[in-house]
Design an enzyme around this catalytic site. Structure first.
Site, short mmCIF file in Angstrom:
data_model
loop_
_atom_site.label_atom_id
_atom_site.label_comp_id
_atom_site.label_asym_id
_atom_site.label_seq_id
_atom_site.Cartn_x
_atom_site.Cartn_y
_atom_site.Cartn_z
N ASP A 1 45.00 28.11 -6.04
CA ASP A 1 45.81 26.88 -6.10
C ASP A 1 45.56 26.08 -4.83
OD1 ASP A 1 48.61 26.04 -7.84
OD2 ASP A 1 48.22 25.04 -5.93
N ILE A 2 45.41 24.78 -4.99
CA ILE A 2 45.11 23.91 -3.85
C ILE A 2 46.31 23.78 -2.91
CG2 ILE A 2 45.83 21.66 -4.82
CD1 ILE A 2 43.03 20.62 -4.05
N ASN B 1 54.67 27.33 -16.12
CA ASN B 1 55.57 26.18 -16.23
C ASN B 1 55.19 25.47 -17.52
OD1 ASN B 1 56.82 26.69 -13.75
ND2 ASN B 1 55.22 25.60 -12.63
N GLY C 1 58.58 21.54 -14.63
CA GLY C 1 57.72 21.27 -13.49
C GLY C 1 56.23 21.31 -13.78
N GLN C 2 55.86 21.35 -15.08
CA GLN C 2 54.42 21.33 -15.39
C GLN C 2 53.86 19.94 -15.07
OE1 GLN C 2 53.32 22.38 -19.44
NE2 GLN C 2 51.13 22.41 -18.94
N HIS D 1 48.02 26.96 -17.61
CA HIS D 1 47.59 27.78 -16.48
C HIS D 1 48.69 28.76 -16.14
CE1 HIS D 1 49.37 23.98 -15.16
NE2 HIS D 1 49.93 24.66 -14.18
N HIS E 1 50.26 30.74 -13.17
CA HIS E 1 50.31 30.91 -11.72
C HIS E 1 50.43 32.41 -11.46
CE1 HIS E 1 51.44 26.65 -10.62
NE2 HIS E 1 51.86 26.65 -11.87
P1 AMP Z 1 52.12 23.01 -12.59
O1 AMP Z 1 53.02 22.16 -11.74
O2 AMP Z 1 52.72 24.26 -13.11
O3 AMP Z 1 51.47 22.17 -13.70
O4 AMP Z 1 50.96 23.50 -11.63
C1 AMP Z 1 49.84 22.74 -11.31
C2 AMP Z 1 49.22 23.40 -10.11
O5 AMP Z 1 47.89 22.95 -9.99
C3 AMP Z 1 49.93 23.08 -8.80
O6 AMP Z 1 50.37 24.30 -8.20
C4 AMP Z 1 48.85 22.39 -7.97
O7 AMP Z 1 48.92 22.73 -6.61
C5 AMP Z 1 47.59 22.89 -8.63
N1 AMP Z 1 46.42 22.02 -8.50
C6 AMP Z 1 46.36 20.69 -8.73
N2 AMP Z 1 45.11 20.25 -8.55
C7 AMP Z 1 44.34 21.33 -8.21
C8 AMP Z 1 42.97 21.52 -7.90
N3 AMP Z 1 42.09 20.51 -7.90
N4 AMP Z 1 42.56 22.77 -7.57
C9 AMP Z 1 43.43 23.80 -7.55
N5 AMP Z 1 44.74 23.69 -7.86
C10 AMP Z 1 45.19 22.46 -8.19
#
Ligand code: AMP
Ligand code: ZN
Length: 114
Positions: A30-31, A87, A93-94, A100, A102
Site C-alpha cells: 500500500d502506498i 472495505n 471507506g472504499q 482489494h 488489505h
Molecule cells: P480503500 O480505501 O479500501 O479503497 O483502499 C485503497 C487503498 O489503495 C488505500 O489504502 C491507498 O493507500 C491505496 N493506494 C492508492 N493508490 C495506490 C497505489 N498507486 N499503489 C499502492 N496503493 C495505493
C-alpha cells in the site's frame, strides 16, 4: 478496465512494489501504509468490490484469500497475527473500486480497528 488504477498496476502501466503474484492474483505494498506491513491483494480480473467478487463464483475469492495468507506468511506476520479487510462501498471507506484485500500486520492490532 482502462480507467482503473489497479488494472493499470496489473498491466504494469503504473509501478507498484509487487511482493507476491499468482496467475490470477497480485499483491503489492500500500502506498500509504497503516501498519508496518500493509499489502493489498487483488484479483487480476476487474471486479468492483467484494460483493462482485463473491458473485463471480469461479474460485477467485478463494484465490484472493489464499494469496492474502501467503503474503502474511512471506512477510513473517502469520504466526503473530494479521488482519484482512475488504472495505466494501463508499460508506465503508472504499476509494478504489477494484476489489482489494488489505493485509495488515507487524504491530498489535486493536479491535474495533484503530
Ligand atoms: P480503500 O480505501 O479500501 O479503497 O483502499 C485503497 C487503498 O489503495 C488505500 O489504502 C491507498 O493507500 C491505496 N493506494 C492508492 N493508490 C495506490 C497505489 N498507486 N499503489 C499502492 N496503493 C495505493
Ligand atoms: Zn480494475
Amino acid at each position: 478496465m482502462t480507467d482503473c488504477l489497479f488494472c493499470k498496476i496489473v498491466v504494469k502501466e503504473i509501478p507498484a512494489e509487487i511482493v507476491y503474484e499468482t496467475d490470477r492474483t497480485l499483491a503489492f505494498r500500500d502506498i500509504n501504509p497503516q501498519a508496518p506491513m500493509h499489502v493489498l491483494v487483488i484479483p487480476k480480473a476487474h471486479h468492483a468490490d467484494a460483493a462482485a467478487l463473491a458473485q463471480a463464483d469461479d474460485g477467485l475469492a478463494d484465490d484472493v484469500l489464499k494469496s492474502a495468507h501467503a503474503v502474511a506468511t512471506q512477510e513473517g506476520v502469520a504466526e503473530g497475527g494479521y488482519r484482512v479487510v475488504f472495505n466494501t462501498g463508499p460508506g465503508a471507506g472504499q476509494t478504489v473500486f477494484h476489489v482489494h484485500a488489505h493485509v495488515l500486520g507487524g504491530r498489535a492490532l486493536s479491535w474495533p480497528p484503530g
